[in-house]
Design a protein around this motif. Sequence first.
Motif, PDB file in Angstrom:
ATOM      1  N   GLU A 187      10.266  -4.126  -7.645  1.00  0.00           N
ATOM      2  CA  GLU A 187      11.470  -3.417  -8.027  1.00  0.00           C
ATOM      3  C   GLU A 187      11.637  -2.172  -7.174  1.00  0.00           C
ATOM      4  OE1 GLU A 187       9.804  -0.680 -11.681  1.00  0.00           O
ATOM      5  OE2 GLU A 187      10.590  -2.676 -12.121  1.00  0.00           O
ATOM      6  N   ALA A 188      12.874  -1.694  -7.085  1.00  0.00           N
ATOM      7  CA  ALA A 188      13.168  -0.548  -6.238  1.00  0.00           C
ATOM      8  C   ALA A 188      12.434   0.694  -6.715  1.00  0.00           C
ATOM      9  CB  ALA A 188      14.669  -0.296  -6.224  1.00  0.00           C
ATOM     10  N   GLY A 189      11.987   1.498  -5.754  1.00  0.00           N
ATOM     11  CA  GLY A 189      11.326   2.746  -6.101  1.00  0.00           C
ATOM     12  C   GLY A 189      12.302   3.833  -6.490  1.00  0.00           C
ATOM     13  N   VAL A 190      13.550   3.718  -6.022  1.00  0.00           N
ATOM     14  CA  VAL A 190      14.610   4.677  -6.329  1.00  0.00           C
ATOM     15  C   VAL A 190      15.852   3.885  -6.688  1.00  0.00           C
ATOM     16  CG1 VAL A 190      16.082   6.523  -5.410  1.00  0.00           C
ATOM     17  CG2 VAL A 190      13.671   6.407  -4.752  1.00  0.00           C
ATOM     18  N   ALA A 191      16.602   4.345  -7.675  1.00  0.00           N
ATOM     19  CA  ALA A 191      17.811   3.646  -8.098  1.00  0.00           C
ATOM     20  C   ALA A 191      18.944   4.651  -8.272  1.00  0.00           C
ATOM     21  CB  ALA A 191      17.568   2.890  -9.406  1.00  0.00           C
ATOM     22  N   THR A 200      21.117   2.303   2.204  1.00  0.00           N
ATOM     23  CA  THR A 200      20.273   1.494   3.086  1.00  0.00           C
ATOM     24  C   THR A 200      18.814   1.932   3.087  1.00  0.00           C
ATOM     25  OG1 THR A 200      20.726   2.913   5.004  1.00  0.00           O
ATOM     26  CG2 THR A 200      22.238   1.067   4.612  1.00  0.00           C
ATOM     27  N   ASN A 201      18.488   3.011   2.389  1.00  0.00           N
ATOM     28  CA  ASN A 201      17.109   3.496   2.380  1.00  0.00           C
ATOM     29  C   ASN A 201      16.176   2.456   1.771  1.00  0.00           C
ATOM     30  OD1 ASN A 201      14.724   5.119   1.164  1.00  0.00           O
ATOM     31  ND2 ASN A 201      15.716   6.572   2.527  1.00  0.00           N
ATOM     32  N   PRO A 202      15.002   2.201   2.382  1.00  0.00           N
ATOM     33  CA  PRO A 202      14.109   1.157   1.858  1.00  0.00           C
ATOM     34  C   PRO A 202      13.630   1.406   0.440  1.00  0.00           C
ATOM     35  CG  PRO A 202      13.027   2.458   3.582  1.00  0.00           C
ATOM     36  CD  PRO A 202      14.471   2.805   3.620  1.00  0.00           C
ATOM     37  N   TYR A 203      13.605   2.663   0.010  1.00  0.00           N
ATOM     38  CA  TYR A 203      13.177   2.946  -1.363  1.00  0.00           C
ATOM     39  C   TYR A 203      14.142   2.369  -2.392  1.00  0.00           C
ATOM     40  CZ  TYR A 203       9.478   6.201   0.047  1.00  0.00           C
ATOM     41  OH  TYR A 203       8.334   6.759   0.575  1.00  0.00           O
ATOM     42  N   LEU A 204      15.381   2.051  -1.963  1.00  0.00           N
ATOM     43  CA  LEU A 204      16.368   1.504  -2.887  1.00  0.00           C
ATOM     44  C   LEU A 204      16.183   0.013  -3.124  1.00  0.00           C
ATOM     45  CD1 LEU A 204      19.452   3.446  -1.521  1.00  0.00           C
ATOM     46  CD2 LEU A 204      18.455   3.712  -3.800  1.00  0.00           C
ATOM     47  N   THR A 205      15.356  -0.641  -2.303  1.00  0.00           N
ATOM     48  CA  THR A 205      15.131  -2.083  -2.472  1.00  0.00           C
ATOM     49  C   THR A 205      13.657  -2.453  -2.576  1.00  0.00           C
ATOM     50  OG1 THR A 205      15.208  -2.343  -0.053  1.00  0.00           O
ATOM     51  CG2 THR A 205      17.263  -2.714  -1.283  1.00  0.00           C
ATOM     52  N   ARG A 206      12.757  -1.521  -2.218  1.00  0.00           N
ATOM     53  CA  ARG A 206      11.329  -1.812  -2.238  1.00  0.00           C
ATOM     54  C   ARG A 206      10.579  -0.652  -2.882  1.00  0.00           C
ATOM     55  NH1 ARG A 206      13.292  -3.510   2.668  1.00  0.00           N
ATOM     56  NH2 ARG A 206      12.963  -5.705   3.179  1.00  0.00           N
ATOM     57  N   THR A 207       9.314  -0.872  -3.136  1.00  0.00           N
ATOM     58  CA  THR A 207       8.472   0.164  -3.714  1.00  0.00           C
ATOM     59  C   THR A 207       7.361   0.519  -2.729  1.00  0.00           C
ATOM     60  OG1 THR A 207       8.890  -0.545  -5.987  1.00  0.00           O
ATOM     61  CG2 THR A 207       6.916   0.765  -5.613  1.00  0.00           C
ATOM     62  N   TRP A 208       7.176   1.817  -2.489  1.00  0.00           N
ATOM     63  CA  TRP A 208       6.109   2.293  -1.613  1.00  0.00           C
ATOM     64  C   TRP A 208       4.823   2.408  -2.411  1.00  0.00           C
ATOM     65  CZ3 TRP A 208       4.431   2.777   3.094  1.00  0.00           C
ATOM     66  CH2 TRP A 208       3.476   3.729   3.431  1.00  0.00           C
ATOM     67  N   ASP A 209       3.781   1.735  -1.930  1.00  0.00           N
ATOM     68  CA  ASP A 209       2.465   1.811  -2.554  1.00  0.00           C
ATOM     69  C   ASP A 209       1.674   2.883  -1.823  1.00  0.00           C
ATOM     70  OD1 ASP A 209      -0.208   1.495  -3.317  1.00  0.00           O
ATOM     71  OD2 ASP A 209      -0.008  -0.676  -3.584  1.00  0.00           O
ATOM     72  N   PRO A 210       1.502   4.077  -2.415  1.00  0.00           N
ATOM     73  CA  PRO A 210       0.877   5.187  -1.689  1.00  0.00           C
ATOM     74  C   PRO A 210      -0.605   4.973  -1.411  1.00  0.00           C
ATOM     75  CG  PRO A 210       1.251   5.802  -3.972  1.00  0.00           C
ATOM     76  CD  PRO A 210       1.914   4.469  -3.779  1.00  0.00           C
ATOM     77  N   GLU A 211      -1.276   4.128  -2.192  1.00  0.00           N
ATOM     78  CA  GLU A 211      -2.695   3.876  -1.944  1.00  0.00           C
ATOM     79  C   GLU A 211      -2.886   2.854  -0.830  1.00  0.00           C
ATOM     80  OE1 GLU A 211      -4.714   2.897  -5.534  1.00  0.00           O
ATOM     81  OE2 GLU A 211      -4.302   4.826  -6.493  1.00  0.00           O
ATOM     82  N   ALA A 212      -2.150   1.751  -0.902  1.00  0.00           N
ATOM     83  CA  ALA A 212      -2.240   0.736   0.154  1.00  0.00           C
ATOM     84  C   ALA A 212      -1.440   1.131   1.388  1.00  0.00           C
ATOM     85  CB  ALA A 212      -1.742  -0.608  -0.368  1.00  0.00           C
ATOM     86  N   ARG A 213      -0.481   2.079   1.219  1.00  0.00           N
ATOM     87  CA  ARG A 213       0.390   2.557   2.279  1.00  0.00           C
ATOM     88  C   ARG A 213       1.196   1.430   2.900  1.00  0.00           C
ATOM     89  NH1 ARG A 213       0.269   7.613   2.867  1.00  0.00           N
ATOM     90  NH2 ARG A 213       1.553   7.503   4.759  1.00  0.00           N
ATOM     91  N   ILE A 214       1.802   0.623   2.035  1.00  0.00           N
ATOM     92  CA  ILE A 214       2.743  -0.405   2.460  1.00  0.00           C
ATOM     93  C   ILE A 214       3.890  -0.458   1.454  1.00  0.00           C
ATOM     94  CG2 ILE A 214       1.042  -1.847   3.677  1.00  0.00           C
ATOM     95  CD1 ILE A 214       1.027  -3.674   1.218  1.00  0.00           C
ATOM     96  N   PHE A 215       5.042  -0.962   1.926  1.00  0.00           N
ATOM     97  CA  PHE A 215       6.137  -1.243   1.009  1.00  0.00           C
ATOM     98  C   PHE A 215       5.930  -2.619   0.398  1.00  0.00           C
ATOM     99  CE2 PHE A 215       8.331   2.137   3.307  1.00  0.00           C
ATOM    100  CZ  PHE A 215       9.048   2.748   2.283  1.00  0.00           C
TER     101      PHE A 215
END
Length: 350
Positions: free
Chosen positions: A68-72, A49-64
């Motif tokens: 594609e998933a950031g972690v798989a 259920t972790n959001p990284y499994l379905t979304r990508t964190w943009d560290p510069e804009a600081r938004i998800f």
Amino acid sequence: MARVVQFTAPRQAEVVEFQPEALPPGHVRVRTAFSGISAGTELTAYRGTNPYLTRTWDPEARIFRDAEAGVAFPVVGWGYSETGVVSEVGEGVTGLAEGDEVWGIWGHRSEAVLPAEKLLGHQLPPGVTLSSAAFARVGAIAFNAILSARINLGELIAIFGQGVIGLLATRLATLSGAQVVTVDAVESRRAMSLTYGALTSFTPGTAAEHIRAFTPSPSSSGAEGVGADAVIELSGVYAALHEAIRAVGVGGRVVASGFYQGDGNGLRLGEEFHHNRVELISSQIGGVPVELSGRWSVDRLQQTFLGLVGQGAVDVEPLISHRVPIDNAADAYTLLDTRPGDALQVLLEF
């Protein structure tokens, strides 16, 4: 061969072997002693259920971003509460030596090769054992929430959720001069919160009314009190966050320090939050409160917390409910996933 814990799919954990890395200059090799399992953030990866499994964190804009998933899966080596012994020192390393006992973050693996700079200052302080040092990160999470609450001497602070981090927050709030009341669904945790400094403890559901009754009335006629000065919510449950909002007085502060998943079912912001002008802020271990960032850092949180452990001001050993050999890691995750009330801090032993 070395070993590491990985999640191959939701609710599937296994231990796999990997080839140890070569040791480059400026690095050290650490042999792991203990690695603590996070019953909050880490279980979201285990459950899928972790959001990284379905979304990508943009560290510069600081938004998800819905990309594609950031972690798989397989998710390899999750974990952030490790302790161990330096077993080899690379060329050019100063400030660390073979045999040094250290703490840090390198995941649930039997050994790790790390830049020496990541472990400088991470030797165990006097009075801290390798098992106690595994609390550095969770202690810092609790400490961060305390700083975010801006506790003043004599204030009433309610802490929702009395798992490991909640119990540590209860102790730290008491050390900060607060009067502390706690809330948890598990009777044994409510009882333990009393040993960590709470004056009393309530079950969820009607906690707000009980907390208000525990405080002075705003007038001579009042049947209910003004409410808590601040509440720290650590359960990660939206209904608990709503009850926390109900428990504070006008202009009170609620520190949301749990890891909330999915949509906010049970959180109604048109009621007490709106009418009592409640201040709701987030506390997350990626940084300290902005107003303190000139003097505090995450590393200072961790080191200060371990200093309190070494001095005997915070006793973490009673929080260790299970020490699980690494080969039985899958059983540890099943326990935390299906019977969370039966465990507090689970340590993997290597």
